[in-house]
Motif scaffolding. Structure first.
Motif, PDB file in Angstrom:
ATOM      1  N   ASN A 168       0.830  -1.207   0.000  1.00  0.00           N
ATOM      2  CA  ASN A 168       0.000   0.000   0.000  1.00  0.00           C
ATOM      3  C   ASN A 168       0.864   1.257   0.000  1.00  0.00           C
ATOM      4  O   ASN A 168       0.583   2.221  -0.702  1.00  0.00           O
ATOM      5  N   TYR A 169       1.924   1.219   0.803  1.00  0.00           N
ATOM      6  CA  TYR A 169       2.826   2.372   0.841  1.00  0.00           C
ATOM      7  C   TYR A 169       3.421   2.632  -0.533  1.00  0.00           C
ATOM      8  O   TYR A 169       3.518   3.787  -0.970  1.00  0.00           O
ATOM      9  N   GLU A 170       3.793   1.571  -1.237  1.00  0.00           N
ATOM     10  CA  GLU A 170       4.381   1.739  -2.564  1.00  0.00           C
ATOM     11  C   GLU A 170       3.399   2.426  -3.509  1.00  0.00           C
ATOM     12  O   GLU A 170       3.768   3.332  -4.267  1.00  0.00           O
ATOM     13  N   LEU A 171       2.140   2.005  -3.481  1.00  0.00           N
ATOM     14  CA  LEU A 171       1.121   2.620  -4.329  1.00  0.00           C
ATOM     15  C   LEU A 171       1.001   4.121  -4.040  1.00  0.00           C
ATOM     16  O   LEU A 171       1.015   4.946  -4.957  1.00  0.00           O
ATOM     17  N   PHE A 172       0.858   4.462  -2.765  1.00  0.00           N
ATOM     18  CA  PHE A 172       0.650   5.858  -2.405  1.00  0.00           C
ATOM     19  C   PHE A 172       1.905   6.693  -2.654  1.00  0.00           C
ATOM     20  O   PHE A 172       1.813   7.868  -3.008  1.00  0.00           O
ATOM     21  N   TYR A 173       3.074   6.083  -2.474  1.00  0.00           N
ATOM     22  CA  TYR A 173       4.315   6.810  -2.761  1.00  0.00           C
ATOM     23  C   TYR A 173       4.394   7.186  -4.238  1.00  0.00           C
ATOM     24  O   TYR A 173       4.670   8.326  -4.601  1.00  0.00           O
ATOM     25  N   GLU A 174       4.129   6.199  -5.113  1.00  0.00           N
ATOM     26  CA  GLU A 174       4.181   6.458  -6.549  1.00  0.00           C
ATOM     27  C   GLU A 174       3.106   7.462  -6.959  1.00  0.00           C
ATOM     28  O   GLU A 174       3.330   8.314  -7.826  1.00  0.00           O
ATOM     29  N   ALA A 175       1.925   7.358  -6.340  1.00  0.00           N
ATOM     30  CA  ALA A 175       0.860   8.309  -6.653  1.00  0.00           C
ATOM     31  C   ALA A 175       1.246   9.717  -6.219  1.00  0.00           C
ATOM     32  O   ALA A 175       0.969  10.700  -6.912  1.00  0.00           O
ATOM     33  N   TYR A 176       1.912   9.821  -5.071  1.00  0.00           N
ATOM     34  CA  TYR A 176       2.282  11.130  -4.531  1.00  0.00           C
ATOM     35  C   TYR A 176       3.332  11.828  -5.392  1.00  0.00           C
ATOM     36  O   TYR A 176       3.218  13.017  -5.685  1.00  0.00           O
ATOM     37  N   ILE A 177       4.360  11.090  -5.788  1.00  0.00           N
ATOM     38  CA  ILE A 177       5.433  11.737  -6.556  1.00  0.00           C
ATOM     39  C   ILE A 177       5.019  12.002  -7.996  1.00  0.00           C
ATOM     40  O   ILE A 177       5.685  12.751  -8.709  1.00  0.00           O
TER      41      ILE A 177
ATOM     42  N   SER B   4     -10.988   0.378  -0.331  1.00  0.00           N
ATOM     43  CA  SER B   4     -10.884  -0.961   0.245  1.00  0.00           C
ATOM     44  C   SER B   4      -9.565  -1.598  -0.163  1.00  0.00           C
ATOM     45  O   SER B   4      -8.942  -1.201  -1.156  1.00  0.00           O
ATOM     46  N   GLN B   5      -9.132  -2.607   0.590  1.00  0.00           N
ATOM     47  CA  GLN B   5      -7.891  -3.305   0.257  1.00  0.00           C
ATOM     48  C   GLN B   5      -8.011  -4.001  -1.087  1.00  0.00           C
ATOM     49  O   GLN B   5      -7.042  -4.085  -1.851  1.00  0.00           O
ATOM     50  N   GLU B   6      -9.201  -4.502  -1.400  1.00  0.00           N
ATOM     51  CA  GLU B   6      -9.420  -5.168  -2.686  1.00  0.00           C
ATOM     52  C   GLU B   6      -9.206  -4.188  -3.843  1.00  0.00           C
ATOM     53  O   GLU B   6      -8.595  -4.543  -4.862  1.00  0.00           O
ATOM     54  N   GLU B   7      -9.701  -2.963  -3.687  1.00  0.00           N
ATOM     55  CA  GLU B   7      -9.522  -1.959  -4.738  1.00  0.00           C
ATOM     56  C   GLU B   7      -8.044  -1.592  -4.903  1.00  0.00           C
ATOM     57  O   GLU B   7      -7.543  -1.455  -6.022  1.00  0.00           O
ATOM     58  N   LEU B   8      -7.351  -1.449  -3.782  1.00  0.00           N
ATOM     59  CA  LEU B   8      -5.923  -1.127  -3.850  1.00  0.00           C
ATOM     60  C   LEU B   8      -5.132  -2.258  -4.487  1.00  0.00           C
ATOM     61  O   LEU B   8      -4.228  -2.024  -5.300  1.00  0.00           O
ATOM     62  N   ASP B   9      -5.469  -3.498  -4.130  1.00  0.00           N
ATOM     63  CA  ASP B   9      -4.750  -4.644  -4.691  1.00  0.00           C
ATOM     64  C   ASP B   9      -4.980  -4.759  -6.187  1.00  0.00           C
ATOM     65  O   ASP B   9      -4.088  -5.164  -6.946  1.00  0.00           O
TER      66      ASP B   9
END
Length: 356
Positions: free
Chosen positions: A33-42, A60-65
């Motif tokens: 999850n951190y990786e997703l949000f990090y890439e989205a942020y930068i 939801s976790q399913e949506e993030l996955d």
């Protein structure tokens, strides 16, 4: 506080921003999850950023996955580990079932032997009847046991082979799950495990050190040349650190531009020498694009270290090594400093002064 330090306080810290955003949205603080949000942020992938934003405040976790599977090939190694674990459990249950069958078979065979012994001991039974009965019973029972035993051996052998395959899969998944995809060094998850294990052996604390290294002015590199160049520099720095150290030293990329080393079997003076070797090797390495001629250097790192004996627990050890790293940054960067008690007074964690 000098002007350069004051300016740095105003610069937002990506890691802190990402962590805060995840906490506000109720997102589980797990690596994928951190990786997703990090890439989205930068913003390195605008489409990914838009998809994360479209999830709203409660994803939801399913949506993030689902997004993770779309954008990161390595993103769901943890799911693979779960799958391999399930297979391993199934194989173990099958093996236990086979062993239970064998136990039942042996119990049945023992019962038959007891019955045969009773017949032999019966004084009213003739010798001929005894022999005939014993031969018939034992022949049937032994034949069945031999047949069942052969099947058992075949089944156990097959199960063992299957379990060996699953074990290899698990080992590979674990290796991938504990490896930073960019630098191929250990990742934060592996580092946390290694750090926690330091205090398992009190005899080694005097010769065990935590060393933290942070690339100087890395945000400026990303802002000037872009994140693809920044990633290449991170990978190169990881390679230089690895090449500068002996093989038994644990090295991890613990996040962003920060690296960690756990050095065992050396005094503080020796650890300082080892850390300086890494710093100097990096300082003397040219970072230049061979095609365009653009020079990205010099690239330097600041290093802080603390001996395990100077802390009571992993968290305190990390904190003290981090304080030493902060002091190295605050003293001018591109230097190595060991933790000393007086550093606490100098350190105020308005943290992110040195993170850029």
């Amino acid at each position: 506080m000098n002007t350069s330090v004051a300016q740095k306080v105003q610069v937002p810290d990506i890691a802190a921003q990402v962590t805060y955003a995840m906490r506000v949205m109720g997102i589980a603080p797990i690596p994928r999850n951190y990786e997703l949000f990090y890439e989205a942020y930068i913003g390195s992938n605008p489409k990914l950023t838009r998809e994360i934003a479209a999830l709203g405040n409660r994803a939801s976790q399913e949506e993030l996955d689902a997004i993770g599977r779309q954008y990161f090939g390595h993103h769901h190694r943890a799911e693979a580990i779960d799958g391999a674990h399930t297979k391993m459990v199934a194989q173990l249950e099958g093996l236990l079932h086979l062993l239970k069958q064998e136990q039942t078979s042996l119990e049945s065979y023992n019962r038959i032997l007891d019955e045969t012994y009773s017949r032999i001991s019966n004084k009213n039974t003739t010798s001929t009847e005894i022999i005939r009965s014993a031969i018939d019973v034992l022949s049937d029972a032994t034949g069945d046991s031999i047949s069942q035993g052969r099947n058992m051996v075949e089944n156990v052998t097959q199960t063992s082979l299957e379990m060996a395959v699953v074990r290899r899969e698990l080992d590979e998944y674990k290796r991938i799950a504990h490896t930073d995809s960019l630098t191929q060094l250990s990742n934060r998850r592996a580092f946390d495990d290694k750090l926690a294990a330091i205090y398992d052996n009190a005899m080694l604390l005097n010769v065990t050190a935590l060393v933290l290294a942070d690339i100087d002015h890395f945000k400026k590199i990303n802002d000037t040349y872009g994140h693809p160049v920044g990633d290449k520099i991170l990978a190169s720095v990881g390679s230089i650190i690895r090449a500068s150290l002996r093989k038994d030293i644990f090295i991890a990329r613990t996040g962003g531009e920060e690296f960690a080393m756990i050095i065992e079997g050396n005094s503080q003076d020796e650890v300082m020498t080892i850390a300086e070797r890494v710093r100097i090797a990096l300082e003397h390495t040219p970072f230049k694009n061979s095609k365009t001629g653009v020079n990205y250097g010099p690239i330097t790192i600041s290093i802080g270290l603390c001996m395990a004996a100077d802390a009571e627990a992993p968290a305190e050890l990390y904190s003290k090594a981090d304080i030493a790293l902060y002091c190295a940054k605050n003293a001018g960067r591109n230097r190595t400093m060991a933790y000393e008690d007086g550093m606490k007074k100098e350190f105020s964690k308005s943290w992110l002064i040195y993170r850029k």
